[in-house]
Enzyme design. Structure first.
Site, PDB file in Angstrom:
ATOM      1  N   ARG A   1       0.844  -1.192   0.000  1.00  0.00           N
ATOM      2  CA  ARG A   1       0.000   0.000   0.000  1.00  0.00           C
ATOM      3  C   ARG A   1       0.881   1.243   0.000  1.00  0.00           C
ATOM      4  NH1 ARG A   1      -1.255   4.856   2.507  1.00  0.00           N
ATOM      5  NH2 ARG A   1      -0.816   3.890   4.538  1.00  0.00           N
TER       6      ARG A   1
ATOM      7  N   CYS B   1       3.674   9.689   0.701  1.00  0.00           N
ATOM      8  CA  CYS B   1       2.312  10.131   0.397  1.00  0.00           C
ATOM      9  C   CYS B   1       2.307  11.033  -0.825  1.00  0.00           C
ATOM     10  CB  CYS B   1       1.727  10.876   1.598  1.00  0.00           C
ATOM     11  SG  CYS B   1       0.084  11.552   1.285  1.00  0.00           S
TER      12      CYS B   1
ATOM     13  N   HIS C   1       3.444   4.473  12.666  1.00  0.00           N
ATOM     14  CA  HIS C   1       3.769   4.435  11.239  1.00  0.00           C
ATOM     15  C   HIS C   1       4.782   5.537  10.970  1.00  0.00           C
ATOM     16  CE1 HIS C   1       2.871   3.902   6.876  1.00  0.00           C
ATOM     17  NE2 HIS C   1       3.164   5.196   6.833  1.00  0.00           N
TER      18      HIS C   1
END
Length: 316
Positions: free
Chosen positions: A17, A242, A209
Site C-alpha cells: 500500500r 504520500c 507508522h
C-alpha cells in the site's frame, strides 16, 4: 532496552500500500499476491495489501479489490486495507476484506488534499464505517496521518491528536495508528505521543507508522516501542511516501526494523530471504533500496552471521 521489550511489538509490512503508491507502476495482481504470501510465509504477522483510493489519483492501487478477492480467509485475517469513507469499507468488505485502516489527517489542510474533505467530516463518517465493520465481524483502525507535522500547516499540536483519539465518534476503533507522514518527528516527540495515545485509549492497540525522510525512522520506531506501541509499520527497502504530502519520502525499512528488533521468527536465513525478496521487487520497480540493513547484508563481512554477501561479487 531489554531483548523482551524489543520483541514485544508486531511488524506490519506496508509495502503493498504505502510502499507502492508513489512508484507510478501497477504491479500485476499475481505479483502482489506472491509478495503478500512470501511475507506471510516468512512470519511477518500483519500486512497492508492495498488502498481504496481512486485509481486515477493513486494508479498503483487500481487492482486492490482483485488482490483482496484472491486472498484466503486465513490470509485476510492478517491483512489491512486503507479506507477513508464508509463506502470504501462497503466495497472492500464485498470483496472479502475484514480489516480496515480508516484514515484521516489531523490537519484539515492535508485531509482536504488527501481525502477531499475537512477532518471533522471524516470523523463524522467514522461511526458508519465502524458499524459496517462490526456487521461483518471485522476490525477497524483509527489512522491519523500528519500526527506530528503537516506539509501545509507545519507542526501539529499533540493535544489535537489526543482530542481526536478521545472523540466519541472514534469509539469502537480497535487500534489507533499515529503517522509521522513527513518523517520530521524525533524520538522524544514519538515517545510522548505514543504514551499519550495509550493513556487516552488504553483499550486499543497503539500503532506507529514512521517515515525515514530525516533519517530518524528506526530511532523513532524504537522510541515508539519503548513508549508501548503494539505494532510498528515498515516497507521493503524503505519504499513509499504520500502523493499528497510534499516532502514525504519512504517508509522506515522493514529490513531495518526487523534487524533492530529481532522478533522470534527472524533468523539469518529468514532475513536473507527477506532481503532477496526486497531486492527483486525494487529491481522490478526500478527503485533504489534505502535499507541500511540490506546494504549491510550485502557486505563482505563474512564473519557476521547476518551477512549474505553481494551476489555480483565472485567468491573465488
Amino acid at each position: 532496552m531489554s531483548d523482551s521489550m524489543l520483541e514485544r511489538p508486531a511488524l506490519r509490512d506496508v509495502t503493498l500500500r504505502d510502499g507502492l503508491q508513489l512508484t507510478g507502476k501497477l504491479l500485476p495482481t499475481d505479483r502482489k499476491l506472491d509478495i503478500a504470501r512470501t511475507l506471510i510465509g516468512l512470519g511477518v504477522p500483519e500486512l497492508e495489501v492495498g488502498s481504496m483510493a481512486r485509481p486515477d489519483m493513486v494508479p498503483p492501487m487500481a487492482n486492490t479489490l482483485e488482490v483482496i478477492s484472491e486472498l484466503t480467509d486465513e490470509e485476510l485475517d492478517r491483512c489491512w486495507v486503507w479506507v477513508a469513507t464508509p463506502r470504501h469499507v462497503e466495497k472492500a468488505a464485498a470483496a472479502g476484506a475484514k480489516n480496515f485502516q480508516y484514515c484521516l489527517s489531523v490537519s484539515d489542510a492535508h485531509n482536504q488534499a488527501n481525502i477531499g474533505r475537512r477532518t471533522d467530516k471524516s470523523l463524522s463518517d467514522m461511526p458508519y464505517a465502524i458499524e459496517i465493520t462490526r456487521s461483518i465481524g471485522g476490525r477497524i483502525q483509527l489512522c491519523l496521518a500528519t500526527a506530528f507535522s503537516c506539509p501545509f500547516d507545519g507542526v501539529v499540536p499533540e493535544q489535537r491528536v489526543l482530542d481526536i483519539v478521545a472523540d466519541p465518534r472514534t469509539a469502537g476503533a480497535d487500534d489507533t495508528v499515529v503517522c509521522d507522514t513527513l518523517g520530521q518527528a524525533v524520538p522524544a516527540q514519538v515517545t510522548s505521543l505514543v504514551r499519550g495515545v495509550r493513556e487516552t485509549a488504553p483499550d486499543r492497540r497503539a500503532v506507529f507508522h514512521g517515515h525515514d525522510t530525516w533519517g530518524m525512522g528506526v530511532a523513532n520506531t524504537l522510541a515508539a516501542i519503548t513508549a508501548g506501541a503494539d505494532v510498528v509499520d515498515g516497507a521493503l527497502g524503505g519504499l513509499g511516501g504520500c502523493p499528497f504530502a510534499p516532502g514525504a519520502s519512504g517508509n522506515t525499512s522493514t529490513e531495518d526494523i526487523l534487524f533492530a528488533t529481532r522478533p522470534d521468527y527472524l533468523d539469518p536465513a529468514v532475513f536473507a530471504r527477506l532481503v532477496e525478496t526486497s531486492d527483486q521487487l525494487l529491481a522490478e520497480l526500478d527503485e533504489p533500496s534505502r535499507s541500511k540493513a540490506a546494504r549491510g547484508a550485502r557486505s563482505n563481512a563474512r564473519a557476521f552471521e547476518w551477512v549474505i554477501g553481494d551476489p555480483t561479487v565472485s567468491s573465488s
